[in-house]
Motif scaffolding. Structure first.
Motif, PDB file in Angstrom:
ATOM      1  N   SER A 239      -1.773   5.438  -3.166  1.00  0.00           N
ATOM      2  CA  SER A 239      -2.196   4.068  -3.474  1.00  0.00           C
ATOM      3  C   SER A 239      -2.353   3.865  -4.971  1.00  0.00           C
ATOM      4  CB  SER A 239      -3.523   3.767  -2.765  1.00  0.00           C
ATOM      5  OG  SER A 239      -3.960   2.457  -3.049  1.00  0.00           O
ATOM      6  N   THR A 243      -0.102   1.251  -7.163  1.00  0.00           N
ATOM      7  CA  THR A 243      -0.778   0.184  -7.905  1.00  0.00           C
ATOM      8  C   THR A 243      -0.461   0.272  -9.397  1.00  0.00           C
ATOM      9  OG1 THR A 243      -2.577   0.129  -6.283  1.00  0.00           O
ATOM     10  CG2 THR A 243      -3.014  -0.844  -8.440  1.00  0.00           C
ATOM     11  N   LEU A 246       3.248  -0.849 -10.086  1.00  0.00           N
ATOM     12  CA  LEU A 246       3.442  -2.301 -10.032  1.00  0.00           C
ATOM     13  C   LEU A 246       2.858  -2.981 -11.264  1.00  0.00           C
ATOM     14  CD1 LEU A 246       2.653  -2.938  -6.252  1.00  0.00           C
ATOM     15  CD2 LEU A 246       4.908  -2.918  -7.344  1.00  0.00           C
ATOM     16  N   LYS A 247       1.700  -2.522 -11.695  1.00  0.00           N
ATOM     17  CA  LYS A 247       1.089  -3.086 -12.901  1.00  0.00           C
ATOM     18  C   LYS A 247       1.969  -2.822 -14.112  1.00  0.00           C
ATOM     19  CE  LYS A 247      -3.170  -3.014 -15.652  1.00  0.00           C
ATOM     20  NZ  LYS A 247      -4.537  -2.421 -15.787  1.00  0.00           N
ATOM     21  N   ASP A 252       2.775  -8.329  -9.204  1.00  0.00           N
ATOM     22  CA  ASP A 252       1.467  -8.511  -8.587  1.00  0.00           C
ATOM     23  C   ASP A 252       1.275  -7.495  -7.462  1.00  0.00           C
ATOM     24  OD1 ASP A 252      -0.534 -11.287  -8.403  1.00  0.00           O
ATOM     25  OD2 ASP A 252      -0.675  -9.733  -6.856  1.00  0.00           O
ATOM     26  N   ASP A 253       0.073  -6.931  -7.352  1.00  0.00           N
ATOM     27  CA  ASP A 253      -0.151  -5.937  -6.306  1.00  0.00           C
ATOM     28  C   ASP A 253      -0.304  -6.554  -4.916  1.00  0.00           C
ATOM     29  OD1 ASP A 253      -2.700  -6.977  -6.451  1.00  0.00           O
ATOM     30  OD2 ASP A 253      -3.627  -5.165  -7.271  1.00  0.00           O
ATOM     31  N   ASP A 254      -0.120  -7.872  -4.802  1.00  0.00           N
ATOM     32  CA  ASP A 254      -0.025  -8.488  -3.473  1.00  0.00           C
ATOM     33  C   ASP A 254       1.159  -7.923  -2.699  1.00  0.00           C
ATOM     34  OD1 ASP A 254      -2.223 -10.009  -3.946  1.00  0.00           O
ATOM     35  OD2 ASP A 254      -1.178 -11.925  -4.133  1.00  0.00           O
ATOM     36  N   ILE A 256       1.656  -4.959  -2.105  1.00  0.00           N
ATOM     37  CA  ILE A 256       1.125  -3.910  -1.233  1.00  0.00           C
ATOM     38  C   ILE A 256       0.706  -4.496   0.109  1.00  0.00           C
ATOM     39  CG2 ILE A 256      -0.664  -2.152  -0.976  1.00  0.00           C
ATOM     40  CD1 ILE A 256      -0.691  -1.852  -3.997  1.00  0.00           C
TER      41      ILE A 256
END
Length: 322
Positions: A239, A243, A246-247, A252-254, A256
């Motif tokens: 995780s 995260t 993506l950053k 956006d971590d949406d 996930i």
């Protein structure tokens, strides 16, 4: 979709030592331990894969006469050696900033991370699309006969029916510009981690010191998978890695949440509007634009072969007479 976790070591409560009749003593230690497998995969990819491993081809458009755009066609499954193949094709591109056009069912997550970072470091754009090479049959659109010895070819791209699934969107996210069209599909799902139970054999050397046995060396001499378990739960390490990636890519971590909403044996298709909102895509191709087109410069002329043309400015009104 594949992922990697670190090795989890937990020794079994029982083990067997076989002593020899001389010093130093030699022994073999059999250990059963659960370990996160070096690779993990989605349930449907445990079956026979539809696509072969990803192959890259540098393609020049046959739809123009001069200053024709070129792109890197990337089609196939993402495997552990795909980043090395990408590195090789980038070297062949000799510094040209060619868009990478993906058509892939996904694959190894760590490899996708590595590819995305390579693409971002090189300042390349990405797109979802398929490539058809000149002279190839319909059933084999990237036939070997159409590819030159240096890995280049001539052809065109298409959107209809093209897809970027599973781990592919992670590699796609590396693009400085990330485009698709309403006729192509981007899809995600949960990560399934496979845990291997390993039987490891050691050759251990002992000596007797003051009547007590003391281990002086240990060498692994073999290992064998003794069983498997799997989990769709995204562990802390996985995780955190997802995260952070993506950053790093500005996504956006949406994403996930989208991934976790689909079981490993299904695909959650991300609608273009959602992909744009989450910045997984940065733009959508217009009806007359195709994957592999470079992004237009702010001052690009109307006839330039590129996507995202700047809006035409209305001519300035003539000054009125006094």
């Amino acid at each position: 979709m594949y992922s990697r976790d670190g090795l989890i070591v937990r020794f079994a409560n029982s083990f067997c030592l076989k002593y020899l009749s001389f010093l130093p003593l030699l022994a073999f230690l059999l250990v059963i331990l659960p370990a996160a497998a070096a690779t993990s995969q989605a349930a449907e990819q445990q079956k026979q894969a539809v696509q072969p491993p990803m192959r890259f081809v540098i393609v020049r458009s046959l739809l123009c006469q001069e200053n024709c755009p070129e792109w890197i066609s990337a089609e196939g499954r993402i495997t552990s050696d795909t980043p090395a193949r990408l590195k090789k094709i980038l070297k062949a591109a000799s510094g040209r900033k060619l868009p990478v056009v993906f058509r892939s069912e996904g694959g190894d997550v760590d490899a996708a991370y590595a590819m995305g970072r390579m693409i971002r470091k090189a300042g390349l754009e990405t797109a979802v699309g398929g490539t058809r090479l000149k002279g190839c049959p319909t059933a084999d659109p990237r036939c070997d006969a159409a590819i030159a010895k240096d890995g280049s070819s001539i052809g065109y791209t298409y959107s209809a029916g093209a897809y970027c699934f599973s781990a592919c969107p992670l590699a796609f996210a590396g693009g400085t510009s990330r485009v698709s069209s309403q006729w192509a599909l981007i899809g995600v799902h949960q990560i399934t981690t496979i845990y291997n139970r390993m039987r490891i054999s050691y050759r251990i050397e002992y000596k007797i010191v003051n009547g007590k046995k003391k281990e002086i060396s240990r060498k692994e001499v073999g290992r064998k998978v003794a069983g498997q378990t799997s989990s769709t739960k995204l562990g802390k390490k996985s995780s955190a890695a997802l995260t952070a990636y993506l950053k790093e890519m500005g996504v956006d971590d949406d994403v996930i949440d989208q991934m976790m909403s689909a079981t490993p044996d299904s695909i959650k298709i991300v609608p273009p509007a959602e992909a744009l909102r989450m910045r997984l895509m940065t733009d959508m191709l217009a009806y007359n634009e195709w994957p592999g087109m470079p992004l237009c410069a702010p001052d690009a002329p109307a006839e330039a072969v590129c996507h995202g043309h700047p809006p035409a400015q209305a001519p300035a009104a003539a000054p009125s007479g006094g």
